[in-house]
Design a protein around this motif. Sequence first.
Motif, PDB file in Angstrom:
ATOM      1  N   TYR A  34       0.813  -1.221   0.000  1.00 32.07           N
ATOM      2  CA  TYR A  34       0.000   0.000   0.000  1.00 32.07           C
ATOM      3  C   TYR A  34       0.839   1.261   0.000  1.00 32.07           C
ATOM      4  CZ  TYR A  34      -3.571  -3.291   1.391  1.00 32.07           C
ATOM      5  OH  TYR A  34      -4.426  -4.348   1.453  1.00 32.07           O
ATOM      6  N   TYR A 115      -4.520  -7.484   5.183  1.00 33.13           N
ATOM      7  CA  TYR A 115      -4.419  -7.423   3.732  1.00 33.13           C
ATOM      8  C   TYR A 115      -5.535  -8.174   3.030  1.00 33.13           C
ATOM      9  CZ  TYR A 115       0.017  -5.307   4.643  1.00 33.13           C
ATOM     10  OH  TYR A 115       0.976  -4.457   5.078  1.00 33.13           O
ATOM     11  N   ARG A 116      -5.667  -9.470   3.362  1.00 27.84           N
ATOM     12  CA  ARG A 116      -6.654 -10.260   2.635  1.00 27.84           C
ATOM     13  C   ARG A 116      -8.045 -10.030   3.196  1.00 27.84           C
ATOM     14  NH1 ARG A 116      -3.599 -15.455   0.812  1.00 27.84           N
ATOM     15  NH2 ARG A 116      -2.531 -14.482  -0.923  1.00 27.84           N
ATOM     16  N   PRO A 117      -9.057 -10.005   2.321  1.00 24.25           N
ATOM     17  CA  PRO A 117     -10.434  -9.925   2.829  1.00 24.25           C
ATOM     18  C   PRO A 117     -10.652 -11.112   3.765  1.00 24.25           C
ATOM     19  CG  PRO A 117     -10.380  -9.857   0.417  1.00 24.25           C
ATOM     20  CD  PRO A 117      -8.982 -10.144   0.860  1.00 24.25           C
ATOM     21  N   ILE A 119     -12.795 -13.067   4.866  1.00 30.45           N
ATOM     22  CA  ILE A 119     -14.132 -13.652   4.755  1.00 30.45           C
ATOM     23  C   ILE A 119     -14.281 -14.797   5.743  1.00 30.45           C
ATOM     24  CG2 ILE A 119     -15.615 -15.030   3.267  1.00 30.45           C
ATOM     25  CD1 ILE A 119     -15.789 -12.360   2.254  1.00 30.45           C
TER      26      ILE A 119
ATOM     27  N   PHE B  29       2.012 -12.666  -6.491  1.00 28.78           N
ATOM     28  CA  PHE B  29       1.668 -13.343  -5.234  1.00 28.78           C
ATOM     29  C   PHE B  29       2.916 -13.666  -4.415  1.00 28.78           C
ATOM     30  CE2 PHE B  29      -2.303 -15.004  -7.444  1.00 28.78           C
ATOM     31  CZ  PHE B  29      -3.120 -14.098  -6.809  1.00 28.78           C
ATOM     32  N   ALA B  32       5.910  -9.519  -1.239  1.00 28.61           N
ATOM     33  CA  ALA B  32       5.271  -9.115   0.015  1.00 28.61           C
ATOM     34  C   ALA B  32       3.891  -8.533  -0.303  1.00 28.61           C
ATOM     35  CB  ALA B  32       6.122  -8.068   0.728  1.00 28.61           C
ATOM     36  N   PRO B  33       2.883  -8.646   0.561  1.00 28.83           N
ATOM     37  CA  PRO B  33       2.976  -9.251   1.891  1.00 28.83           C
ATOM     38  C   PRO B  33       2.650 -10.756   1.910  1.00 28.83           C
ATOM     39  CG  PRO B  33       0.850  -8.239   1.648  1.00 28.83           C
ATOM     40  CD  PRO B  33       1.569  -8.021   0.346  1.00 28.83           C
ATOM     41  N   TYR B  34       2.177 -11.337   0.791  1.00 30.59           N
ATOM     42  CA  TYR B  34       1.701 -12.726   0.881  1.00 30.59           C
ATOM     43  C   TYR B  34       2.829 -13.734   0.762  1.00 30.59           C
ATOM     44  CZ  TYR B  34      -2.700 -10.439  -0.092  1.00 30.59           C
ATOM     45  OH  TYR B  34      -3.782  -9.634  -0.058  1.00 30.59           O
ATOM     46  N   LYS B  36       3.096 -16.001  -1.222  1.00 27.47           N
ATOM     47  CA  LYS B  36       2.625 -17.246  -1.834  1.00 27.47           C
ATOM     48  C   LYS B  36       1.221 -17.014  -2.398  1.00 27.47           C
ATOM     49  CE  LYS B  36       0.796 -18.980   2.528  1.00 27.47           C
ATOM     50  NZ  LYS B  36       0.771 -20.006   3.549  1.00 27.47           N
ATOM     51  N   PRO B  37       0.809 -17.849  -3.359  1.00 28.19           N
ATOM     52  CA  PRO B  37      -0.547 -17.701  -3.900  1.00 28.19           C
ATOM     53  C   PRO B  37      -1.579 -18.019  -2.829  1.00 28.19           C
ATOM     54  CG  PRO B  37       0.815 -19.162  -5.282  1.00 28.19           C
ATOM     55  CD  PRO B  37       1.566 -18.938  -4.001  1.00 28.19           C
ATOM     56  N   PRO B  38      -2.854 -17.569  -3.037  1.00 33.28           N
ATOM     57  CA  PRO B  38      -3.902 -17.847  -2.051  1.00 33.28           C
ATOM     58  C   PRO B  38      -4.065 -19.357  -1.848  1.00 33.28           C
ATOM     59  CG  PRO B  38      -4.804 -16.626  -3.945  1.00 33.28           C
ATOM     60  CD  PRO B  38      -3.355 -16.823  -4.196  1.00 33.28           C
ATOM     61  N   GLN B  40      -6.715 -20.558  -0.087  1.00 31.80           N
ATOM     62  CA  GLN B  40      -8.156 -20.776   0.019  1.00 31.80           C
ATOM     63  C   GLN B  40      -8.854 -19.943  -1.048  1.00 31.80           C
ATOM     64  OE1 GLN B  40      -9.724 -22.884   1.862  1.00 31.80           O
ATOM     65  NE2 GLN B  40      -7.922 -23.579   2.974  1.00 31.80           N
ATOM     66  N   LEU B  43     -13.261 -14.977  -1.689  1.00 36.71           N
ATOM     67  CA  LEU B  43     -14.694 -14.748  -1.877  1.00 36.71           C
ATOM     68  C   LEU B  43     -15.045 -13.271  -1.769  1.00 36.71           C
ATOM     69  CD1 LEU B  43     -16.077 -17.567   0.497  1.00 36.71           C
ATOM     70  CD2 LEU B  43     -15.459 -17.734  -1.912  1.00 36.71           C
ATOM     71  N   TYR B 115      -5.153  -6.715  -3.615  1.00 33.51           N
ATOM     72  CA  TYR B 115      -4.869  -6.718  -2.186  1.00 33.51           C
ATOM     73  C   TYR B 115      -6.044  -6.276  -1.340  1.00 33.51           C
ATOM     74  CZ  TYR B 115      -0.175  -7.621  -3.648  1.00 33.51           C
ATOM     75  OH  TYR B 115       0.906  -8.191  -4.212  1.00 33.51           O
ATOM     76  N   ARG B 116      -6.530  -5.058  -1.619  1.00 31.59           N
ATOM     77  CA  ARG B 116      -7.604  -4.534  -0.775  1.00 31.59           C
ATOM     78  C   ARG B 116      -8.940  -5.119  -1.189  1.00 31.59           C
ATOM     79  NH1 ARG B 116      -5.817   1.338   0.762  1.00 31.59           N
ATOM     80  NH2 ARG B 116      -4.315   0.685   2.320  1.00 31.59           N
ATOM     81  N   PRO B 117      -9.828  -5.381  -0.215  1.00 31.80           N
ATOM     82  CA  PRO B 117     -11.185  -5.809  -0.580  1.00 31.80           C
ATOM     83  C   PRO B 117     -11.799  -4.719  -1.461  1.00 31.80           C
ATOM     84  CG  PRO B 117     -10.871  -5.808   1.823  1.00 31.80           C
ATOM     85  CD  PRO B 117      -9.647  -5.193   1.231  1.00 31.80           C
TER      86      PRO B 117
END
Lengths: 222, 222
Positions: A34, A115-117, A119, B29, B32-34, B36-38, B40, B43, B115-117
């Motif tokens: 961000y 960071y991630r929604p 849910i 992905f 930073a900050p993840y 790695k890929p998602p 889960q 949604l 990144y952001r919802p």
Amino acid sequence: MTAETLVNSKLVCVALNDKEQLATLEATFNEAPYKKPPTQPVLYYKPRNTWNRNGAEIEWAKDFDGSDVPAMAVGTSLGVVIGKETCRVSAEEALDYVGGYTIVSDFSLPEQNYYRPDIKGKCLDTTAPVGPEIVTADKITNPETLSVSISVNGEQKSVVELANMERSVAELISIISRIMTLQAGEIIAVGFAGNRVPVAKGDKVESSIEGIGTLSNTLGGA
Amino acid sequence: MTAETLVNSKLVCVALNDKEQLATLEATFNEAPYKKPPTQPVLYYKPRNTWNRNGAEIEWAKDFDGSDVPAMAVGTSLGVVIGKETCRVSAEEALDYVGGYTIVSDFSLPEQNYYRPDIKGKCLDTTAPVGPEIVTADKITNPETLSVSISVNGEQKSVVELANMERSVAELISIISRIMTLQAGEIIAVGFAGNRVPVAKGDKVESSIEGIGTLSNTLGGA
């Protein structure tokens, strides 16, 4: 899912509306990706399967494999109940669109990051009690003078002055009404303390706002 | 808001379920900050103010200041209509909980980042038409053999094979039902192509799935 609920069609929650929390997170926000604090309110929904009422049990959440989650936490917000269709209103006129006020608690998994929604942590069944009732708007002249307290098993754990919200009720209604049209009966939870209160199985949680009442719920799983 | 809708209480959309899109985003992905890929499904909800029907106009979105936004885009997904209460089902039994299938289009602002919802871009009034009807589940033996096409003003712009979804319909129902209890009539939009189709004011958008039908809507603002 609890059939009786005070919510009509939508429960929108405002995250990161606590000045103290924003100050604490400032260094994090200035990192990638961000590189600055949020410029708009961060919103999330509590969907219908979360809606619950005063006095009802909050289910202790289960993990993917069906085992009980290790920890849950609660935050409580003033709930602003929309009184009529609200679309693109100014902050000056926004409070004219409020029909009443209530209390919204949000039981969730402890937050991992911003960071991630989130849910998974926010949409757990029965985790959004609303109540005990809706107090008509004329009873509350200035919502920013209110404070929200949370007690667990009779011991006070958190008190938040709504004067410490980054954005006021009127500002939030104005901004959200430019993002989506709000309908009568929809509820905005305008802000939670950055520090959620940890809860355990069987705990009795009472959230109070003077002039509105006390929302009381017990955690299941004990 | 359009009163007539095929949606009952909840419209959950699955983002990032396109294998090709995930491959394209892999480098992002891993930053930073993840890092790695998602792990889960990601949604998001289309709330009630977005729900719309076949044949209806999609409002051209407005910016905060009330001016028209410069650009909108559309994606279309198979819509899986839940047939009965669904809580913690296995992937093997998940399709037994499907009542029918339909088509869901999602008109939104072009995505800025992952990144952001993206609440602002996803909850615009009237932007989630569903239809033209719900086809009963017995008519579709294997949803992964279907493909979704989008035409704008009669010209085909996108075709996506559902076999290219990262997670199948059965896997998604199983996972989502461990996150929240689903009720009859609730709809899951199981996946959109990573590349949304740009649309302009007055465009006629037709989204088709063989065996289900064609969902047709026109953009307003022209």
